[in-house]
Design an enzyme around this catalytic site. Sequence first.
Site: not given
Length: 362
Positions: A144, A220, A331
């Site tokens: 995200d 991911h 981050s």
Amino acid sequence: TDKKKFHTASVGQAFRLRPFHVLVATAGGYAGYRKYEGYKLEQLEERGIEVPVKLASEWKVALYKSVPTRLLSRAWGRLNQVELPTWLRKPVYSLYIWTFGVNMKEAAVEDLHHYRNLSEFFRRKLKPQARPVCCLHSVISPSDGKILNFGQVKNCEVEQVKGVTYSLESFLGPRISREELRFSQAPPRNSFQQQLVTKEGNELYHCVIYLAPGDYHCFHSPTDWRVSHRRHFPGSLMSVNPGVARWIKELFCHNERVVLTGDWKHGFFSLTAVGATNVGSIRIYFDQDLHTNSPCYSKGSYNDFSFISNNNKEGIPMRKGEHLGEFNLGSTIVLIFEAPKDFKFHLKAGQKIHFGEALGSL
């Protein structure tokens, strides 16, 4: 009289300012001011107003770097591990949810009392149906976040935000041996950028995704690929929000980061997890030897680890959408990869994106 003198001396000693305290207070206040400036710039961007680039001078960057962000991040990490009393969990997490706009309806466990500490809450898992993985496009978003920049790499320079660049070689570090890469089909080239392109007719592309504190903190695999090498750069832990990224040139090269390199069906592929303030902990699930934000490190150093050995000549195979790692808070993820010239991004700079959504395809 003696008692009064003693009392006065004690008070004076207690409030005596030392140079270190003045430096930390000044630098911390300045860092806070820059964060506020960054927030104002984000608001202008959302309204469609173009913001001119104003790079920081060397003394300003040095002042910011003097803040002990690595120490503060380690302290924050330990605080996150402290188990909260059951009665305190809901108020603390609710404040965080309200402040950063967290959508708990997507969480696999919505009950706030389930999370024993802040670290567990940050690393919460999502419901499987909350992030469907796009099957139609070859590269998906690994996390995200917000798209800061994307496009072709040109002249060995990569844009961290529009108008502010950093060196590709400084960011990834020296070229690893061709024996380790194995997949090269092109003859040796001159520039560092050309050396990364392993197949004739391909180009080098990049994409930068900023994870805000309220975003899902796991990342991911963005495609089907094989990870052959890990390079860990210890470094600063400055904020990487868009305002600071616009202010400090080569910000991502200053900060601690973990670079994973390997290959996919079109050649070279890399994913870099960049650390930031309060994000000293970067975890890669298949790499148990990785330890980030260590108290002892040499400035400008890095350490390498190869996943290719006599027993494992293929490296670490990753499937698109497979769990790869996690941050302790939020981050930045930087993708740098090789693809044919007809590769197209399906993005807009500044847009919000979720893990599993399309980044681009052929």
